[in-house]
Scaffold this motif. Structure first.
Motif, mmCIF file in Angstrom:
data_model
loop_
_atom_site.group_PDB
_atom_site.id
_atom_site.type_symbol
_atom_site.label_atom_id
_atom_site.label_comp_id
_atom_site.label_asym_id
_atom_site.label_seq_id
_atom_site.Cartn_x
_atom_site.Cartn_y
_atom_site.Cartn_z
ATOM 1 N N GLY A 192 -6.530 -14.066 2.491
ATOM 2 C CA GLY A 192 -6.166 -13.253 3.194
ATOM 3 C C GLY A 192 -6.047 -12.037 4.109
ATOM 4 N N ALA A 193 -6.448 -11.259 2.792
ATOM 5 C CA ALA A 193 -7.604 -9.953 2.949
ATOM 6 C C ALA A 193 -8.296 -9.849 3.484
ATOM 7 C CB ALA A 193 -7.320 -9.264 1.569
ATOM 8 N N LYS A 196 -7.798 -10.648 7.167
ATOM 9 C CA LYS A 196 -7.275 -9.432 7.784
ATOM 10 C C LYS A 196 -7.989 -8.404 7.655
ATOM 11 C CE LYS A 196 -2.741 -9.293 7.573
ATOM 12 N NZ LYS A 196 -2.564 -8.685 8.775
ATOM 13 N N GLN A 197 -9.651 -8.080 7.130
ATOM 14 C CA GLN A 197 -10.810 -7.353 6.537
ATOM 15 C C GLN A 197 -11.399 -7.970 8.197
ATOM 16 O OE1 GLN A 197 -12.133 -6.918 3.221
ATOM 17 N NE2 GLN A 197 -10.251 -6.047 1.971
ATOM 18 N N GLU A 199 -10.905 -9.915 11.000
ATOM 19 C CA GLU A 199 -10.044 -8.994 12.023
ATOM 20 C C GLU A 199 -9.300 -7.821 12.583
ATOM 21 O OE1 GLU A 199 -5.810 -11.161 14.056
ATOM 22 O OE2 GLU A 199 -6.181 -10.724 12.187
ATOM 23 N N ARG A 200 -9.921 -7.207 11.735
ATOM 24 C CA ARG A 200 -9.814 -5.547 12.195
ATOM 25 C C ARG A 200 -11.350 -5.280 12.368
ATOM 26 N NH1 ARG A 200 -6.350 -4.799 7.824
ATOM 27 N NH2 ARG A 200 -7.552 -4.442 6.030
ATOM 28 N N LYS A 205 -9.753 -13.488 13.690
ATOM 29 C CA LYS A 205 -10.172 -14.088 12.356
ATOM 30 C C LYS A 205 -11.037 -15.127 11.753
ATOM 31 C CE LYS A 205 -5.021 -15.099 12.530
ATOM 32 N NZ LYS A 205 -4.219 -16.286 12.260
ATOM 33 N N ASP A 267 -3.586 -5.081 1.582
ATOM 34 C CA ASP A 267 -3.733 -6.667 2.577
ATOM 35 C C ASP A 267 -2.837 -7.340 1.888
ATOM 36 O OD1 ASP A 267 -4.174 -5.678 4.537
ATOM 37 O OD2 ASP A 267 -5.853 -5.529 3.979
ATOM 38 N N GLY A 332 -0.496 -4.016 5.293
ATOM 39 C CA GLY A 332 -0.659 -5.616 5.172
ATOM 40 C C GLY A 332 -0.730 -6.553 5.182
ATOM 41 N N PHE A 334 1.210 -9.740 4.685
ATOM 42 C CA PHE A 334 1.507 -10.908 5.640
ATOM 43 C C PHE A 334 2.454 -12.093 4.777
ATOM 44 C CE2 PHE A 334 -2.923 -11.007 3.315
ATOM 45 C CZ PHE A 334 -2.576 -12.112 3.233
ATOM 46 N N TYR A 338 0.752 -16.516 8.043
ATOM 47 C CA TYR A 338 -0.840 -16.209 8.860
ATOM 48 C C TYR A 338 -1.602 -16.957 8.434
ATOM 49 C CZ TYR A 338 -4.168 -12.395 9.048
ATOM 50 O OH TYR A 338 -5.365 -11.777 9.408
#
Length: 363
Positions: A192-193, A196-197, A199-200, A205, A267, A332, A334, A338
């Motif tokens: 998930g991290a 997140k990375q 997505e930023r 995703k 995250d 971060g 989630f 998520y």
């Protein structure tokens, strides 16, 4: 030396660590040893029940042991005061996935306290319990936590986030997700991290980027044990540089005087741990009322205070408010939603050809 060879050697070191850890106080029963005095096997059946005494059989995941061994006697006293019936407890502690399979295979637990919802679902699918276990104000959950990292005192490698676990030479520990619910939470957090990375950076995703991130961390895994508690025993013996584990597990050890640094990634995932009555067994043993009362008690203030003292994040709002200064929320953070919820996680990450299989296979 390649990573695969390193892992094989790590497994040998882990076996030695487990044996020595048992000598130094980490009993194998704490990791769910099948032959332990407090762990009845799959054929165990409660004693005969009568109006004056009853036995509740508890099947729990290993990390919950310390808290439950304090909570169960307190519940027993309250139950006897309210009903006049004396309760005895048979307790089994295993890795969450192992415990769920044991219950499905015939271990007659009246109450299941497990690491993740998916393990409860296995018992439901076996026809032993109703999915009504989820129908509470907490969704059937009794504790929360975070996936964090533990380092040696002083954090000598300067570990700050999950990305640091992929650096050359960093030796990582987490359990085997095939048997450990805690390991699935760990992998969910790292994957998930990665999402997140990505997505930023890209606004979406990117599953391939997340898989690559997870694979880079896995390449540094020193060993994977059968449970979170067993991995902690190995880490305390000196295996590895960083352990990925539950926040509550590290907080509990620090409170007992063990010197670690706890690193909370920016995250990471919110862990939620369930409990429920195994209907078929509780009815067979004639202990449904007591079993339901115990599960409700686990969500109540008295038990939640014990969980909070042991490092878990309470699900009870009043208790959580009293401990808000102890438990911070990373920016971060989630939850399983998520990642699409547990059904999608099982299909995407842990299916036969899923992401985790591909990482193990080097694909």
């Amino acid at each position: 030396m390649n990573n695969r060879t390193s892992r094989r050697r790590g497994a040998g070191r882990l076996l030695r660590a487990g044996l020595l850890a048992a000598i130094f106080g980490w009993s194998l029963a704490g990791c769910g040893g099948a032959g332990s005095a407090d762990a009845p096997g799959p054929d165990a059946v409660s004693e005969s029940q009568d109006s004056g005494t009853a036995t509740l059989v508890i099947g729990a995941y290993s990390v919950a042991k310390d808290a439950l061994q304090q909570i169960l006697p307190a519940f027993g006293k309250e139950w006897e005061a309210n009903t006049g019936q004396k309760l005895k407890f048979q307790q089994s502690y295993e890795a969450s996935g192992t415990q769920a399979r044991s219950i499905v295979g015939g271990f007659k637990a009246d109450v299941a306290v497990l690491s993740l919802e998916g393990d409860m679902d296995k018992i439901v699918k076996a026809g032993l319990m109703s999915d009504n276990w989820k129908k509470t104000d907490t969704g059937g959950m009794i504790t929360r936590s975070l996936v964090v990292m533990g380092t040696r005192e002083g954090n000598p490698l300067g570990i700050a986030d999950f990305s640091d676990l992929a650096r050359p030479g960093v030796k990582v520990l987490f359990p085997n997700p095939k048997v450990s619910g805690g390991a699935q939470w760990d992998i969910n957090a790292i994957y998930g991290a990665g999402l997140k990375q990505a997505e930023r950076k890209t606004g979406r995703k990117d599953k391939e980027a997340a898989k690559a991130f997870l694979s880079a961390v896995y390449d540094n895994v020193e060993s994977m044990d059968k449970s979170g508690r067993a991995s902690m025993a190995a880490f305390e013996y000196g295996v590895g540089d960083v352990i990925v584990t539950y926040e509550n597990e590290l907080l509990a050890r620090v409170a007992q005087g063990v010197h670690y640094d706890i690193v909370t990634p920016g995250d990471t995932i919110l862990i939620e741990n369930p409990a429920g009555v195994v209907d078929a067994n509780a009815d067979e043993h004639g202990v449904r009322e007591a079993a339901e009362a115990l599960v409700a008690y686990l969500r109540g203030e008295a038990a939640q205070e014990v969980f909070a003292e042991k490092g878990f994040r309470p699900v009870n709002a009043e208790v959580a408010a009293r401990h808000k200064d102890k438990y911070k929320t990373p920016e971060g953070l989630f939850d399983i939603g998520y990642l699409g919820g547990w059904s999608q996680v099982r299909a995407n990450l842990y299916a036969k050809r899923g992401v985790w299989y591909q990482v193990l296979a080097g694909q």
